[in-house]
Design a protein around this motif. Structure first.
Motif, PDB file in Angstrom:
ATOM      1  N   VAL A 246       0.872  -1.174   0.000  1.00  0.00           N
ATOM      2  CA  VAL A 246       0.000   0.000   0.000  1.00  0.00           C
ATOM      3  C   VAL A 246       0.913   1.230   0.000  1.00  0.00           C
ATOM      4  N   LEU A 247       0.905   1.965  -1.101  1.00  0.00           N
ATOM      5  CA  LEU A 247       1.818   3.097  -1.278  1.00  0.00           C
ATOM      6  C   LEU A 247       1.050   4.400  -1.171  1.00  0.00           C
ATOM      7  N   SER A 248       1.738   5.411  -0.668  1.00  0.00           N
ATOM      8  CA  SER A 248       1.168   6.753  -0.633  1.00  0.00           C
ATOM      9  C   SER A 248       1.345   7.428  -1.992  1.00  0.00           C
ATOM     10  N   GLU A 249       0.643   8.547  -2.180  1.00  0.00           N
ATOM     11  CA  GLU A 249       0.774   9.267  -3.448  1.00  0.00           C
ATOM     12  C   GLU A 249       2.189   9.789  -3.655  1.00  0.00           C
ATOM     13  N   GLU A 250       2.825  10.204  -2.546  1.00  0.00           N
ATOM     14  CA  GLU A 250       4.211  10.691  -2.660  1.00  0.00           C
ATOM     15  C   GLU A 250       5.149   9.567  -3.064  1.00  0.00           C
ATOM     16  N   ALA A 251       4.954   8.357  -2.498  1.00  0.00           N
ATOM     17  CA  ALA A 251       5.803   7.229  -2.862  1.00  0.00           C
ATOM     18  C   ALA A 251       5.579   6.811  -4.302  1.00  0.00           C
ATOM     19  N   VAL A 252       4.305   6.841  -4.775  1.00  0.00           N
ATOM     20  CA  VAL A 252       4.025   6.496  -6.165  1.00  0.00           C
ATOM     21  C   VAL A 252       4.708   7.488  -7.097  1.00  0.00           C
ATOM     22  N   GLU A 253       4.632   8.778  -6.771  1.00  0.00           N
ATOM     23  CA  GLU A 253       5.260   9.793  -7.611  1.00  0.00           C
ATOM     24  C   GLU A 253       6.778   9.631  -7.650  1.00  0.00           C
ATOM     25  N   GLU A 254       7.365   9.178  -6.542  1.00  0.00           N
ATOM     26  CA  GLU A 254       8.820   8.990  -6.490  1.00  0.00           C
ATOM     27  C   GLU A 254       9.260   7.772  -7.285  1.00  0.00           C
ATOM     28  N   LEU A 255       8.454   6.699  -7.317  1.00  0.00           N
ATOM     29  CA  LEU A 255       8.840   5.458  -7.984  1.00  0.00           C
ATOM     30  C   LEU A 255       8.430   5.410  -9.450  1.00  0.00           C
ATOM     31  N   VAL A 256       7.678   6.384  -9.930  1.00  0.00           N
ATOM     32  CA  VAL A 256       7.223   6.383 -11.327  1.00  0.00           C
ATOM     33  C   VAL A 256       8.393   6.333 -12.306  1.00  0.00           C
ATOM     34  N   PRO A 257       9.497   7.110 -12.164  1.00  0.00           N
ATOM     35  CA  PRO A 257      10.597   7.018 -13.139  1.00  0.00           C
ATOM     36  C   PRO A 257      11.203   5.623 -13.222  1.00  0.00           C
ATOM     37  N   GLY A 258      11.287   4.900 -12.086  1.00  0.00           N
ATOM     38  CA  GLY A 258      11.860   3.554 -12.125  1.00  0.00           C
ATOM     39  C   GLY A 258      11.013   2.598 -12.945  1.00  0.00           C
TER      40      GLY A 258
END
Length: 349
Positions: A246-258
């Motif tokens: 379960v990821l937060s919106e900030e974590a999703v935004e950080e992992l999008v480039p990967g």
């Protein structure tokens, strides 16, 4: 004999006052009457010396003056080799217990004087102060001179000679002894204790390996809106396949480039989902950190092109030919004669 020793040891243990320790060594100490040496705990329990150096130091301290304590003599006495004994002597010399100096005799011969000090911090007679490490000037007051009062004997009275008979000769009067000059007593130097120089703290290496710097998260060459949308949807959908992710919106935004870098390298969404959700630890405390690590460490290489997968062309091979003159085989595209036969024909021509 072993039974007698066991019974004697049991009787000795029962005579020890107080309770015995539950673990560790138990001392059964009897006072020595002869053949013993006093060794300080600063040497026997030295934390900077090896066990070999401590043993050799205790052995040298127990020897009489004039005994040979060189490397050859100690090697002949003990089972250790010359390298081990030389290293132990250097340790004792470094910590101030052993001093080896060169001296030249009157006949020109050079000898090595070995001095062993049982207390490196104490002041020796003659002002020689062995120090640990570099020389340190002592701030202690200078030794005081103790003068003893010596009583001078008073001159004894001289008796006058009595008159004797006429038939005897009159002895000559005895000379009066002169008073002896007063000699000043030899000053006695009282040893002044010198505080031992504190040992430098030994820095032990860390028990754990140094942490490696964290690798950066991979990024695609061009983060297009389509890649961003697909990567964001894949990350948000992970909790349907693994409820721990379960990821937060900030974590999703950080992992999008990967995730976008994986998609740019033609990795399917199913392959990315399996790589991120397989074999999750129980319990999972930091899902965003785990996904970041897997996206970085498991990043696949780009797919090779069609030309990269083509088989390499082999170099053309020159066929074998049979020489018309000597019938030997040689490589050539055209039939005929070999090199030796051609050379003979040219000479004949």
């Amino acid at each position: 004999m072993a039974t007698q020793h066991d019974i004697a040891l049991t009787n000795a243990l029962t005579g020890i006052p107080g309770p015995l320790p539950p673990s560790g060594v138990i001392h059964v100490a009897f006072p020595h009457a002869n053949r013993f040496t006093i060794v300080g705990n600063h040497l026997a329990q030295h934390d900077g010396l090896s066990l070999t150096a401590i043993g050799i130091g205790v052995h040298i301290q127990s020897l009489p003056a004039g005994a040979q304590v060189g490397i050859k003599a100690l090697t002949a006495r003990f089972a250790e080799g010359e390298t081990t004994i030389a290293a132990a002597l250097r340790e004792l010399e470094t910590h101030g217990y052993l001093h080896r100096t060169r001296a030249r005799l009157a006949n020109g011969r050079v000898i090595t004087r070995t001095v062993f000090c049982n207390q490196p911090g104490a002041v020796l007679r003659g002002g020689v102060v062995p120090v640990v490490g570099p020389a340190v000037r002592s701030t202690a007051p200078a030794p005081t001179l103790v003068r003893e009062h010596v009583r001078v004997p008073e001159p004894t009275a001289v008796l006058e000679p009595r008159p004797m008979a006429e038939t005897t000769s009159v002895p000559e009067p005895m000379p009066v002894p002169e008073p002896m000059p007063v000699r000043e007593p030899i000053p006695v130097l009282e040893p002044v204790p010198v505080p031992e120089a504190p040992h430098a703290p030994v820095r032990l290496p860390p028990r754990t390996a140094p942490t490696q710097p964290r690798r950066p998260l991979p990024h695609p060459q061009a983060l297009t809106p389509e890649l961003r949308q697909a990567a964001s949807a894949l990350l948000a959908d992970l909790r349907r396949h693994a409820e721990e992710l379960v990821l937060s919106e900030e974590a999703v935004e950080e992992l999008v480039p990967g995730v976008a870098a994986w998609l740019e390298r033609d990795a399917t969404t199913d392959a990315i989902r399996r790589a991120l959700t397989a074999d999750l630890p129980k319990p999972l405390k930091h899902p965003a950190r785990l996904l970041r690590h897997r996206l970085t460490a498991l990043l696949p290489p780009p797919l090779p092109g069609v030309h990269d997968l083509a088989q390499p062309r082999r170099a053309p091979v020159t066929p074998f030919q049979t020489c018309d003159g000597c019938e030997r085989a040689f490589r050539s595209h055209d039939p005929g004669h070999c090199r030796d036969c051609r050379a003979q024909y040219w000479e004949a021509a």
